[in-house]
Structure formats: structure tokens, C-alpha cells
Design an enzyme around this catalytic site. Sequence first.
Site, PDB file in Angstrom:
ATOM      1  N   ASN A  55      -0.979  18.980 -20.159  1.00  0.00           N
ATOM      2  CA  ASN A  55      -1.082  17.886 -21.433  1.00  0.00           C
ATOM      3  C   ASN A  55      -1.356  18.911 -22.888  1.00  0.00           C
ATOM      4  O   ASN A  55      -2.407  18.035 -23.514  1.00  0.00           O
ATOM      5  CB  ASN A  55      -2.480  17.355 -21.302  1.00  0.00           C
ATOM      6  CG  ASN A  55      -2.291  16.631 -19.909  1.00  0.00           C
ATOM      7  OD1 ASN A  55      -1.537  16.167 -19.125  1.00  0.00           O
ATOM      8  ND2 ASN A  55      -3.829  16.856 -18.580  1.00  0.00           N
TER       9      ASN A  55
ATOM     10  N   LYS B  79       6.818  23.134 -14.020  1.00  0.00           N
ATOM     11  CA  LYS B  79       6.061  21.953 -13.683  1.00  0.00           C
ATOM     12  C   LYS B  79       5.870  21.709 -12.323  1.00  0.00           C
ATOM     13  O   LYS B  79       4.558  21.368 -11.696  1.00  0.00           O
ATOM     14  CB  LYS B  79       7.053  20.933 -14.590  1.00  0.00           C
ATOM     15  CG  LYS B  79       5.489  19.042 -13.856  1.00  0.00           C
ATOM     16  CD  LYS B  79       5.705  18.864 -14.405  1.00  0.00           C
ATOM     17  CE  LYS B  79       4.721  17.234 -13.999  1.00  0.00           C
ATOM     18  NZ  LYS B  79       4.977  16.140 -15.214  1.00  0.00           N
TER      19      LYS B  79
ATOM     20  N   GLU C 175      -4.425  16.881 -10.310  1.00  0.00           N
ATOM     21  CA  GLU C 175      -5.427  17.001 -12.103  1.00  0.00           C
ATOM     22  C   GLU C 175      -6.658  17.499 -11.863  1.00  0.00           C
ATOM     23  O   GLU C 175      -7.272  16.892 -13.057  1.00  0.00           O
ATOM     24  CB  GLU C 175      -4.843  16.490 -12.670  1.00  0.00           C
ATOM     25  CG  GLU C 175      -4.694  16.980 -14.261  1.00  0.00           C
ATOM     26  CD  GLU C 175      -3.803  16.226 -14.914  1.00  0.00           C
ATOM     27  OE1 GLU C 175      -2.809  15.517 -15.164  1.00  0.00           O
ATOM     28  OE2 GLU C 175      -4.812  15.247 -16.520  1.00  0.00           O
TER      29      GLU C 175
ATOM     30  N   ARG D 276      -3.399  21.172 -13.788  1.00  0.00           N
ATOM     31  CA  ARG D 276      -2.465  21.234 -13.855  1.00  0.00           C
ATOM     32  C   ARG D 276      -2.735  20.333 -15.847  1.00  0.00           C
ATOM     33  O   ARG D 276      -2.027  19.948 -16.268  1.00  0.00           O
ATOM     34  CB  ARG D 276      -2.444  19.338 -12.917  1.00  0.00           C
ATOM     35  CG  ARG D 276      -1.241  18.495 -13.239  1.00  0.00           C
ATOM     36  CD  ARG D 276      -0.881  17.638 -12.352  1.00  0.00           C
ATOM     37  NE  ARG D 276      -0.108  16.692 -12.680  1.00  0.00           N
ATOM     38  CZ  ARG D 276       1.148  15.732 -11.874  1.00  0.00           C
ATOM     39  NH1 ARG D 276       0.833  15.970 -10.942  1.00  0.00           N
ATOM     40  NH2 ARG D 276       2.019  15.441 -12.626  1.00  0.00           N
TER      41      ARG D 276
ATOM     42  N   HIS E  17      -1.091  16.453 -25.983  1.00  0.00           N
ATOM     43  CA  HIS E  17      -1.250  15.299 -25.107  1.00  0.00           C
ATOM     44  C   HIS E  17      -2.639  14.698 -25.768  1.00  0.00           C
ATOM     45  O   HIS E  17      -2.620  13.092 -26.258  1.00  0.00           O
ATOM     46  CB  HIS E  17      -1.650  15.239 -24.120  1.00  0.00           C
ATOM     47  CG  HIS E  17       0.105  15.487 -23.547  1.00  0.00           C
ATOM     48  ND1 HIS E  17       1.094  16.524 -23.966  1.00  0.00           N
ATOM     49  CD2 HIS E  17       1.092  14.333 -22.597  1.00  0.00           C
ATOM     50  CE1 HIS E  17       2.242  16.329 -23.049  1.00  0.00           C
ATOM     51  NE2 HIS E  17       2.345  15.284 -22.493  1.00  0.00           N
TER      52      HIS E  17
ATOM     53  N   LYS F 179       2.911  11.479 -11.135  1.00  0.00           N
ATOM     54  CA  LYS F 179       2.184  10.823 -11.892  1.00  0.00           C
ATOM     55  C   LYS F 179       3.417   9.363 -12.074  1.00  0.00           C
ATOM     56  O   LYS F 179       4.306   9.457 -12.566  1.00  0.00           O
ATOM     57  CB  LYS F 179       1.755  11.412 -13.069  1.00  0.00           C
ATOM     58  CG  LYS F 179       0.838  11.990 -12.834  1.00  0.00           C
ATOM     59  CD  LYS F 179       0.735  12.995 -14.277  1.00  0.00           C
ATOM     60  CE  LYS F 179      -0.723  13.459 -14.094  1.00  0.00           C
ATOM     61  NZ  LYS F 179      -1.239  14.245 -15.371  1.00  0.00           N
TER      62      LYS F 179
ATOM     63  N   HIS G 138      -1.373  11.760 -27.751  1.00  0.00           N
ATOM     64  CA  HIS G 138      -1.938  10.927 -27.535  1.00  0.00           C
ATOM     65  C   HIS G 138      -2.393   9.023 -28.787  1.00  0.00           C
ATOM     66  O   HIS G 138      -2.433   8.175 -28.638  1.00  0.00           O
ATOM     67  CB  HIS G 138      -2.742  10.087 -26.539  1.00  0.00           C
ATOM     68  CG  HIS G 138      -1.742  10.529 -24.934  1.00  0.00           C
ATOM     69  ND1 HIS G 138      -1.719  10.805 -23.450  1.00  0.00           N
ATOM     70  CD2 HIS G 138      -0.488  10.691 -24.972  1.00  0.00           C
ATOM     71  CE1 HIS G 138      -1.232  10.641 -22.102  1.00  0.00           C
ATOM     72  NE2 HIS G 138       0.031  10.343 -23.474  1.00  0.00           N
TER      73      HIS G 138
ATOM     74  N   ARG H 239       0.554  -0.994   0.130  1.00  0.00           N
ATOM     75  CA  ARG H 239      -0.016  -0.089  -0.217  1.00  0.00           C
ATOM     76  C   ARG H 239       1.060   1.291  -0.194  1.00  0.00           C
ATOM     77  O   ARG H 239       0.489   2.191   0.696  1.00  0.00           O
ATOM     78  CB  ARG H 239      -1.042   0.298   1.239  1.00  0.00           C
ATOM     79  CG  ARG H 239      -2.535  -1.335   1.345  1.00  0.00           C
ATOM     80  CD  ARG H 239      -3.083  -0.725   1.956  1.00  0.00           C
ATOM     81  NE  ARG H 239      -4.412  -2.181   2.070  1.00  0.00           N
ATOM     82  CZ  ARG H 239      -3.894  -2.620   2.403  1.00  0.00           C
ATOM     83  NH1 ARG H 239      -2.945  -2.580   3.786  1.00  0.00           N
ATOM     84  NH2 ARG H 239      -4.975  -3.877   2.782  1.00  0.00           N
TER      85      ARG H 239
ATOM     86  N   GLU I  82       8.367  18.383 -24.825  1.00  0.00           N
ATOM     87  CA  GLU I  82       8.060  18.920 -23.794  1.00  0.00           C
ATOM     88  C   GLU I  82       8.081  20.047 -23.730  1.00  0.00           C
ATOM     89  O   GLU I  82       7.766  20.478 -22.909  1.00  0.00           O
ATOM     90  CB  GLU I  82       8.384  17.365 -22.609  1.00  0.00           C
ATOM     91  CG  GLU I  82       7.648  16.340 -22.871  1.00  0.00           C
ATOM     92  CD  GLU I  82       5.818  16.546 -22.150  1.00  0.00           C
ATOM     93  OE1 GLU I  82       5.217  17.115 -21.355  1.00  0.00           O
ATOM     94  OE2 GLU I  82       5.616  14.999 -22.654  1.00  0.00           O
TER      95      GLU I  82
HETATM   96  N1  GLY Z   1       2.894  15.181 -17.830  1.00  0.00           N
HETATM   97  C1  GLY Z   1       1.667  15.346 -17.279  1.00  0.00           C
HETATM   98  C2  GLY Z   1       1.614  15.994 -16.162  1.00  0.00           C
HETATM   99  O1  GLY Z   1       2.684  15.052 -15.265  1.00  0.00           O
HETATM  100  O2  GLY Z   1       1.232  15.668 -15.978  1.00  0.00           O
END
Ligand code: GLY
Length: 351
Positions: free
Chosen positions: A238, A220, A230, A234, A241, A142, A245, A120, A184
Site C-alpha cells: 500500500n 507480490k 494483510e 502485505r 496508497h 483482494k 486513495h 458462499r 504500481e
Molecule cells: N494492491 C495491494 C494488495 O493486493 O495488497
Amino acid sequence: MKKLTVNVNRGYDILIEKGLIARAGELVSGVLSGRKLALISDTNVYPIYGDGVKASLEAQGYTVFEYIFQAGEASKKPSSVIDMLEFMADKGFSRNDGIVALGGGVCGDMAGFAAAIFLRGIDFVQIPTTLLSQVDSSVGGKTGVDLPQGKNLCGAFHQPRLVIIDPNVLDSLSEHFFADGMGEVIKYGCIKSSELFERLEKENPKDFIEDLIFQCVDIKRQVVENDEKEHGERALLNFGHTCGHAIEKLWNFQTVSHGEAVGIGMVMISRAGEQAGITQPGTADRIAALLKKYNMKTADTHKTEDIINAMGADKKRTGTALKFVLLNSIGSSFIKPVAMEDISKLFGENQ
Ligand code: GLY
């Protein structure tokens, strides 16, 4: 040494300095109190840096078990993480023990996810070895793996205890991987800093690499501090993205790298934004010109319709809408939910 502190629930430092990897053991010992460590790395990175990092951790009294997986996005799947969990369980790891992730984004995301769910939750340290992971994925907590239906669909937020960034390790990257990270880097300029974007237009990033990484990570850090999980801001990270993606998925996560796909996505959404009268005219061309400077692709060969269809499984989907990040102009961004039935309209007339 440059240092940033991420002030989230369990705050942590990000240390940036050329040559820092040689001090990994000493730095890790400041944050991980257990005696056993899993040193998770891949078949590309471990042969270059693994023995050195292992020796430096052992010099601090840790018992180190190296876990080396096949390099590449194809490894980023649930079964790899289950294998890591079983590896640590076999070695009798307890909740005090920890993980050191030595590698790029795939390594950090998987090792971080294993840390998030083993017993956990145990502690982990990130030592990112690609530009992409240094400026983005190693920071912010993340973690996760891909599912056949899409990228990063299975994961958890789990912040590291420390991030050790050594820009010297980028010297062993191929130009292709360096360019992958530049996708990025350019993104940060687009969403938050016209100064950074202009500097990238004028200068060679390798001439100010430490400062460049610091600036990206600092952007960041601020975004993550404002919105760790997020729920809002946040999602600006993206930018590019959602299209990116989808493009990666259409290429089966091969052929087109993540950074390249994000680059194409940034151009696509900015052209759509210009067409819709939202984004300052000329923005998409400026982004495309900067991507070209780093030999990156600026368009994909799939039909726009196919790319739109591939967006369906994106995490940024909220009910019947997808959250797109759009630019007002370089350095100024916002989030716009677009109803699924309106997405073709957004891209349709101008692609
Ligand atoms: N790569 C996007 C984030 O970490 O929110």
C-alpha cells in the site's frame, strides 16, 4: 512461458506469455470443472477480446454467458455485484460453475467479489488486460467494490484458481492506461527492489515487458505468501496508497487515475519521510523523476490539509492511527502507524 505459483491456502498458478489469451479455454479447463461460466467483462474490453475468449472457452465444452458492464470505476459499486449474482442465479449456476474475469482492475475486483459471495464462494479465473491489473490487482485475492465513503471498503479475500497474463493485450492500451500501471510497477521497485527501480530509470519497460511483469508479480507473490490477509507485511504493497486513495476520493474517482494518485502519494509520503529524518534524502526527487519519465503527475492541486482530511475513511486506519508505508531508501520499506493527531505534523511543515 513464465510461471509462478502462489503458495497460499488454495495455491494457484500465474502464467505469463505473449499470445497466451488465445489458449484461455484450454488453460481454464485445467482448473474449472463446472460446465457453466460467466465471462465478466466491460464495454471497452469485451469488443476487443470477448468473442475470441468466449469461442476458446466454448471449444472446451463450456456454456458461456457473457456479462458486460459499463467500463469505469463508477461501476465498481455493490449494486453491480448484486446484478452479477442475480444474472448467475437466473442462469441456474451451481457451486461447481465459475467465473472468468476478462478486463482490468475494476472487472477483476468485482468479478472476484461476485465469485467470493455467490453460493458462499465459487471458483474464478483472472485474465487481466491492463498493466495495473497484470502486475497487481489480479494476484493476491483482494476483491471488492467501493462505497461512497471510500475505495474498496466492501470486499473479501478470495484467491483465483488461475491468472492468465498475456502482455500482448497491453498493445491495445492507451499511453495513459500504460502509465497508470507504471505507478504500481514503480511502487514495487520502491518497496522491495532497488535493482528494478534502477532498471526503470535506465531502460524502456516495453523492451522487457514480460520480465517486468514477472518481477513485479514475483514480489507480490512473496508478500502475499507471507501475509495473505494483510495482518502485517502485505500492507507494504500500500506504499503511496493512503495519500493516493485520499486524492482519488477528492477527485471523485475521476480525472486522476489510481496509478497517478499512487504516484503522487509515493512522492508525498517520501518527502514527509525525508523531512522526518527517516527516508534517505533525495528519494522523493528520484521517485518524482521516474514518474515524470512516464508522463505521470508528481503533485496534486488540493491542499495538504484536504488530503489529510480525506484519509479518515481509509481501510488502513486501525483505531486511532493510520498505517503509513515509509521508505528507508529505494528498495527498503517499513510500516509506521501514525496517530491521527500526528498526521498533520508528519506532512505539515514540508508541503
Ligand atoms: N494492491 C495491494 C494488495 O493486493 O495488497
